[in-house]
Design a protein around this motif. Structure first.
Motif, PDB file in Angstrom:
ATOM      1  N   SER A 622       0.832  -1.209   0.000  1.00 13.75           N
ATOM      2  CA  SER A 622       0.000   0.000   0.000  1.00 13.75           C
ATOM      3  C   SER A 622       0.871   1.264   0.000  1.00 13.75           C
ATOM      4  O   SER A 622       0.551   2.246  -0.689  1.00 13.75           O
ATOM      5  CB  SER A 622      -0.938   0.001   1.217  1.00 13.75           C
ATOM      6  OG  SER A 622      -0.188  -0.022   2.422  1.00 13.75           O
ATOM      7  N   LEU A 623       1.967   1.236   0.762  1.00  9.55           N
ATOM      8  CA  LEU A 623       2.869   2.393   0.781  1.00  9.55           C
ATOM      9  C   LEU A 623       3.526   2.585  -0.581  1.00  9.55           C
ATOM     10  O   LEU A 623       3.658   3.709  -1.077  1.00  9.55           O
ATOM     11  CB  LEU A 623       3.953   2.218   1.851  1.00  9.55           C
ATOM     12  CG  LEU A 623       3.521   2.307   3.316  1.00  9.55           C
ATOM     13  CD1 LEU A 623       4.709   2.078   4.236  1.00  9.55           C
ATOM     14  CD2 LEU A 623       2.896   3.677   3.605  1.00  9.55           C
ATOM     15  N   TRP A 624       3.958   1.495  -1.182  1.00  9.16           N
ATOM     16  CA  TRP A 624       4.592   1.588  -2.493  1.00  9.16           C
ATOM     17  C   TRP A 624       3.600   2.139  -3.524  1.00  9.16           C
ATOM     18  O   TRP A 624       3.940   3.047  -4.295  1.00  9.16           O
ATOM     19  CB  TRP A 624       5.108   0.215  -2.941  1.00  9.16           C
ATOM     20  CG  TRP A 624       5.669   0.259  -4.340  1.00  9.16           C
ATOM     21  CD1 TRP A 624       5.006   0.045  -5.510  1.00  9.16           C
ATOM     22  CD2 TRP A 624       7.005   0.606  -4.698  1.00  9.16           C
ATOM     23  NE1 TRP A 624       5.827   0.227  -6.580  1.00  9.16           N
ATOM     24  CE2 TRP A 624       7.075   0.568  -6.110  1.00  9.16           C
ATOM     25  CE3 TRP A 624       8.138   0.932  -3.978  1.00  9.16           C
ATOM     26  CZ2 TRP A 624       8.251   0.844  -6.809  1.00  9.16           C
ATOM     27  CZ3 TRP A 624       9.325   1.205  -4.672  1.00  9.16           C
ATOM     28  CH2 TRP A 624       9.370   1.164  -6.068  1.00  9.16           C
ATOM     29  N   ASP A 625       2.402   1.591  -3.558  1.00  5.09           N
ATOM     30  CA  ASP A 625       1.417   2.027  -4.557  1.00  5.09           C
ATOM     31  C   ASP A 625       1.059   3.502  -4.389  1.00  5.09           C
ATOM     32  O   ASP A 625       0.885   4.224  -5.379  1.00  5.09           O
ATOM     33  CB  ASP A 625       0.146   1.171  -4.451  1.00  5.09           C
ATOM     34  CG  ASP A 625       0.370  -0.261  -4.908  1.00  5.09           C
ATOM     35  OD1 ASP A 625       1.405  -0.506  -5.566  1.00  5.09           O
ATOM     36  OD2 ASP A 625      -0.473  -1.128  -4.591  1.00  5.09           O
ATOM     37  N   GLU A 629       4.991   4.195  -6.760  1.00  2.00           N
ATOM     38  CA  GLU A 629       4.690   3.582  -8.051  1.00  2.00           C
ATOM     39  C   GLU A 629       4.658   4.618  -9.181  1.00  2.00           C
ATOM     40  O   GLU A 629       5.262   4.411 -10.250  1.00  2.00           O
ATOM     41  CB  GLU A 629       3.352   2.836  -7.975  1.00  2.00           C
ATOM     42  CG  GLU A 629       2.940   2.148  -9.284  1.00  2.00           C
ATOM     43  CD  GLU A 629       3.845   0.969  -9.629  1.00  2.00           C
ATOM     44  OE1 GLU A 629       3.887   0.597 -10.819  1.00  2.00           O
ATOM     45  OE2 GLU A 629       4.511   0.423  -8.723  1.00  2.00           O
ATOM     46  N   HIS A 630       3.980   5.742  -8.941  1.00  2.00           N
ATOM     47  CA  HIS A 630       3.854   6.765  -9.989  1.00  2.00           C
ATOM     48  C   HIS A 630       5.227   7.333 -10.371  1.00  2.00           C
ATOM     49  O   HIS A 630       5.559   7.447 -11.562  1.00  2.00           O
ATOM     50  CB  HIS A 630       2.926   7.886  -9.509  1.00  2.00           C
ATOM     51  CG  HIS A 630       2.838   9.032 -10.474  1.00  2.00           C
ATOM     52  ND1 HIS A 630       2.306   8.908 -11.742  1.00  2.00           N
ATOM     53  CD2 HIS A 630       3.243  10.349 -10.359  1.00  2.00           C
ATOM     54  CE1 HIS A 630       2.368  10.067 -12.362  1.00  2.00           C
ATOM     55  NE2 HIS A 630       2.942  10.956 -11.551  1.00  2.00           N
ATOM     56  N   LEU A 631       6.023   7.693  -9.380  1.00  6.43           N
ATOM     57  CA  LEU A 631       7.353   8.258  -9.648  1.00  6.43           C
ATOM     58  C   LEU A 631       8.223   7.237 -10.374  1.00  6.43           C
ATOM     59  O   LEU A 631       8.991   7.591 -11.283  1.00  6.43           O
ATOM     60  CB  LEU A 631       8.028   8.683  -8.339  1.00  6.43           C
ATOM     61  CG  LEU A 631       7.363   9.827  -7.573  1.00  6.43           C
ATOM     62  CD1 LEU A 631       8.067  10.041  -6.233  1.00  6.43           C
ATOM     63  CD2 LEU A 631       7.399  11.123  -8.382  1.00  6.43           C
ATOM     64  N   PHE A 632       8.118   5.966  -9.972  1.00  4.91           N
ATOM     65  CA  PHE A 632       8.892   4.896 -10.584  1.00  4.91           C
ATOM     66  C   PHE A 632       8.565   4.767 -12.072  1.00  4.91           C
ATOM     67  O   PHE A 632       9.439   4.447 -12.885  1.00  4.91           O
ATOM     68  CB  PHE A 632       8.581   3.590  -9.843  1.00  4.91           C
ATOM     69  CG  PHE A 632       9.593   2.510 -10.064  1.00  4.91           C
ATOM     70  CD1 PHE A 632      10.827   2.569  -9.450  1.00  4.91           C
ATOM     71  CD2 PHE A 632       9.299   1.428 -10.880  1.00  4.91           C
ATOM     72  CE1 PHE A 632      11.763   1.558  -9.641  1.00  4.91           C
ATOM     73  CE2 PHE A 632      10.224   0.420 -11.082  1.00  4.91           C
ATOM     74  CZ  PHE A 632      11.460   0.485 -10.464  1.00  4.91           C
ATOM     75  N   ASN A 633       7.319   5.058 -12.436  1.00  3.79           N
ATOM     76  CA  ASN A 633       6.877   4.911 -13.831  1.00  3.79           C
ATOM     77  C   ASN A 633       7.199   6.128 -14.697  1.00  3.79           C
ATOM     78  O   ASN A 633       7.396   5.998 -15.910  1.00  3.79           O
ATOM     79  CB  ASN A 633       5.370   4.635 -13.882  1.00  3.79           C
ATOM     80  CG  ASN A 633       5.030   3.256 -13.344  1.00  3.79           C
ATOM     81  OD1 ASN A 633       5.823   2.327 -13.438  1.00  3.79           O
ATOM     82  ND2 ASN A 633       3.838   3.115 -12.765  1.00  3.79           N
ATOM     83  N   VAL A 634       7.240   7.334 -14.085  1.00  8.81           N
ATOM     84  CA  VAL A 634       7.413   8.538 -14.910  1.00  8.81           C
ATOM     85  C   VAL A 634       8.864   9.013 -14.984  1.00  8.81           C
ATOM     86  O   VAL A 634       9.187   9.886 -15.794  1.00  8.81           O
ATOM     87  CB  VAL A 634       6.544   9.709 -14.376  1.00  8.81           C
ATOM     88  CG1 VAL A 634       5.084   9.361 -14.439  1.00  8.81           C
ATOM     89  CG2 VAL A 634       6.965  10.127 -12.969  1.00  8.81           C
ATOM     90  N   VAL A 635       9.775   8.469 -14.155  1.00  9.71           N
ATOM     91  CA  VAL A 635      11.170   8.900 -14.226  1.00  9.71           C
ATOM     92  C   VAL A 635      11.722   8.563 -15.619  1.00  9.71           C
ATOM     93  O   VAL A 635      11.473   7.483 -16.162  1.00  9.71           O
ATOM     94  CB  VAL A 635      12.025   8.235 -13.126  1.00  9.71           C
ATOM     95  CG1 VAL A 635      12.113   6.735 -13.292  1.00  9.71           C
ATOM     96  CG2 VAL A 635      13.416   8.837 -13.087  1.00  9.71           C
TER      97      VAL A 635
END
Length: 690
Positions: A622-625, A629-635
């Motif tokens: 839950s913390l990761w999502d 998660e968003h930052l991991f995808n847009v970097v």
């Protein structure tokens, strides 16, 4: 010339006037160039131009009235043309030419780089510090004992030591001092328009030292013979001469008389008899001292020049090795090659002719920069183009970068381009300051400075003749107080005054964050911070001046390191164990504590089967999502500034860590400035931050 927003206002309106009047050929944007002093100023100028056009397109009454005075268009036509120009700027944004003079000159240089002996793929460095330090390190390693290079460096060490204050630390390690001095002389030499002319007067100085000692002995003997009493200060001079300490002697004043005034009749008679001869011999001594000082001044920099000459070979080799060149070299090379005959070819190579030049902060233009700009401007003026400069000779503060306000002074007094229409306008309205501030400046520069025998200097720069009016709403407002304190060795009498002013302002209703204390340097900032701390006054500490010292900034840099390289377990740990993430979990009532995460990391590290983030994603889904998660995808997709802004938003930093607001905003400003230099990748910024 005007303080405050007047110059910026004038430049923005002139730019928009040119675009609206269609005083252009083909693509309007490429035909107009605004030159600003910094990248920040360039970005702000673009924003102001777009804002002015936007207001005009929306029919803002004040803006429409201002533009109607500049162009022969009615409101309807202005709104249509402003809307069209906004579309044109956004469709051709790379042609929107608001640049620093260095970036413009770099483009001109690159267009003809092969002719100047450089490969087209070379890189122009605006900051030469790193490559300079590397080259000097190589140079110093190549110096052999008793070699000509070693002898030159020994002389440099002697000069540097000679100029250290008597209470300074001993020069145990001269390396940094030598590197700094050689770099300073390198920068100075490449900024000059004339060739070097150095004279080695070592032999002449040696001869003069002998003559000075002989003349001093002759004068001393004559004074003894006359029975006149030697002046105390001159007696000190004699001791220095006998000891051969000419450097200390040069730091003293030339005496008007070597003997004291007579006391009593007997001394008066002796004085009358001998004074003419004594004064004649003293005049000869002073004449020899003057010659020695002049010779010393001419000779002083010869070791620096010699070091520069030797170092030039090494730095040239390093620049070729890395395919790099300094911006100073670019400007120097252009000054040697750019003339009226070369201009049409330059314009052909850069792809467009510039017809209109607008230059901001013109008082900070150097002779070398003006020498490069002048033929380009002259070509444009010959084809019905224009030159529009704004500046204020009183505000020239970049003399250390070879800025020469006399260029602007000359341009206002004479028609430097005789064939072109020439008009000078003085902007007398001060948009920024209250009346009391303006009156204080007038008193200083119109009355006090001329009375201190600086009449000519003040008049030349315009300091003693300027006229300044204030806006009606600023009349009668403002406050200035000057407090003079006796200099004391172990006390800081200004401390009590600073605390008194801060407390008095606070008692009148001003918040502490509305009060600023300015100091000459960072050491004084630390000292003043201590005063405030002693008196329980909250302040933004000195450490926020360098955001790398702030823990919050370090945590976000760690986050960027993780996003750039997800296998960097250390950086991921730094962030999730930091105060930003821990404070957020606490504020949002997540059932996860600092100790819980620390224990998880320890246990995961002992097993070490996968990257830490992968285990965290599975264990704290839950913390990761929610947060990662968003930052991991847009970097890699978002620009760096946007990525950092998005991180601030996701981790709600200004609510979680309100005391860190200044440092975190400063970090954003650093990123913004970095992107304006032409790079916006996370990897490049992390290298820069190191």
């Amino acid at each position: 010339a005007s303080a405050g927003a007047g110059k910026t206002y004038a430049l923005t309106h002139r730019y928009v006037q040119i675009l609206l009047s269609r005083k252009i050929r083909r693509n309007s944007l490429q035909n107009v160039l605004a030159i600003t002093f910094t990248n920040n100023a360039a970005a702000e100028m673009k924003q102001r131009i777009l804002t002015l056009l936007k207001l005009a397109s929306l029919g803002d009454e004040k803006t429409i009235r201002e533009l109607e005075e500049l162009v022969s268009q009615d409101e309807a036509e202005l709104r249509v043309n402003a809307t069209r120009l906004i579309d044109e700027i956004f469709d051709n944004y790379s042609d929107f030419q608001v640049k620093t003079i260095d970036s413009f000159m770099a483009a001109v240089f690159k267009s003809s780089s092969l002719e100047y002996g450089y490969h087209p793929d070379f890189e122009i460095l605006l900051d030469s510090n790193n490559i300079f330090d590397y080259a000097f390190d190589l140079f110093s390693r190549e110096v052999k004992e008793n070699s000509p290079q070693a002898l030159v460096l020994e002389k440099l060490i002697e000069l540097i030591s000679e100029n250290k204050k008597t209470d300074s630390d001993f020069l145990w390690d001269p390396y940094k001092n030598i590197a700094a001095e050689v770099k300073r002389i390198y920068t100075l030499i490449v900024s000059q328009t004339k060739p070097l002319n150095t004279t080695d007067g070592t032999a002449e100085m040696s001869s003069l030292r002998t003559d000075i000692k002989s003349q001093a002995a002759k004068l001393e003997a004559l004074i003894k013979k006359s029975s006149l009493s030697t002046n105390h200060n001159f007696a000190v001079d004699l001791k220095l001469i006998h000891a051969g300490d000419m450097h200390a002697l040069m730091g003293r004043k030339l005496r008007t008389s070597p003997v004291n005034k007579p006391k009593g009749k007997a001394e008066a008679a002796a004085y009358e008899k001998w004074i003419e001869g004594v004064e004649a011999e003293h005049t000869r001594l002073n004449g020899l001292l003057r010659k020695y000082i002049l010779c010393y001044a001419k000779t002083y920099f010869v070791p620096y020049i010699d070091a520069y000459g030797m170092f030039q070979t090494t730095i040239g080799r390093v620049k070729r090795q890395f395919g790099q060149i300094f911006i100073d070299d670019v400007i120097k090379t252009l000054a040697e090659h750019l003339d009226a005959e070369a201009v049409p070819e330059i314009y052909f190579k850069i792809g467009e002719t510039i017809y209109h030049y607008l230059i901001d902060e013109f008082q900070d233009t150097s002779q070398l920069q003006w020498k490069n700009l002048r033929p380009l401007i002259e070509e444009s003026l010959s084809k019905e183009g224009s030159l529009f400069v704004v500046g204020d000779t009183k505000q020239s503060i970049y003399g250390f970068r070879d800025a020469d306000w006399r260029i602007m002074r000359r341009l206002t007094e004479t028609a430097e381009f005789p064939s072109a229409f020439h008009e000078v306008k003085k902007l007398e309205m001060n948009y920024r300051s209250y009346e009391k501030i303006v009156d204080f400046n007038k008193k200083i520069f119109h009355e006090i400075i001329p009375a201190e025998n600086y009449t000519e200097e003040a008049a030349a720069s315009g300091l003693s003749t300027f006229e300044q009016k204030v806006k009606p709403k600023h009349q009668g407002k403002g406050y200035v107080e000057v407090a003079l304190f006796p200099e004391e060795e172990h006390e800081t009498p200004e401390k009590a005054k600073v605390i008194e002013i801060v407390q008095e302002c606070h008692s009148r209703g001003y918040r502490y964050d509305e009060i600023a204390i300015l100091t000459p340097n960072n050491n004084n900032v630390i000292e003043a911070s201590g005063w405030l701390n002693e008196n329980g006054i909250p302040f933004i500490s000195h450490s926020t001046l360098d955001v790398r010292r702030r823990k919050s900034a370090g945590e976000f840099i760690a986050l960027l390191r993780f996003l750039d390289s997800p296998v960097d377990d250390l950086s991921f740990s730094v962030f999730v164990l930091g105060e930003i993430f821990g404070g957020l979990c606490l504020r949002k009532n997540h059932p996860v504590s600092h100790e819980h995460i620390a224990r998880f990391i320890f246990e995961e590290r002992t097993q070490r089967g996968r990257p830490l983030y992968a285990a965290f994603r599975e264990h704290f889904k839950s913390l990761w999502d929610e947060y990662f998660e968003h930052l991991f995808n847009v970097v890699g997709y978002l620009p760096l500034y946007d990525l950092l802004s998005e991180s601030y938003k996701i981790f709600d930093v200004f609510q979680t860590s309100p005391t860190e607001e200044a440092a975190l905003v400063k970090l954003l400003e650093v990123v913004k400035t970095f992107e304006r230099e032409g790079s916006n990748t996370v990897k490049d910024f992390l290298e820069f931050s190191d």
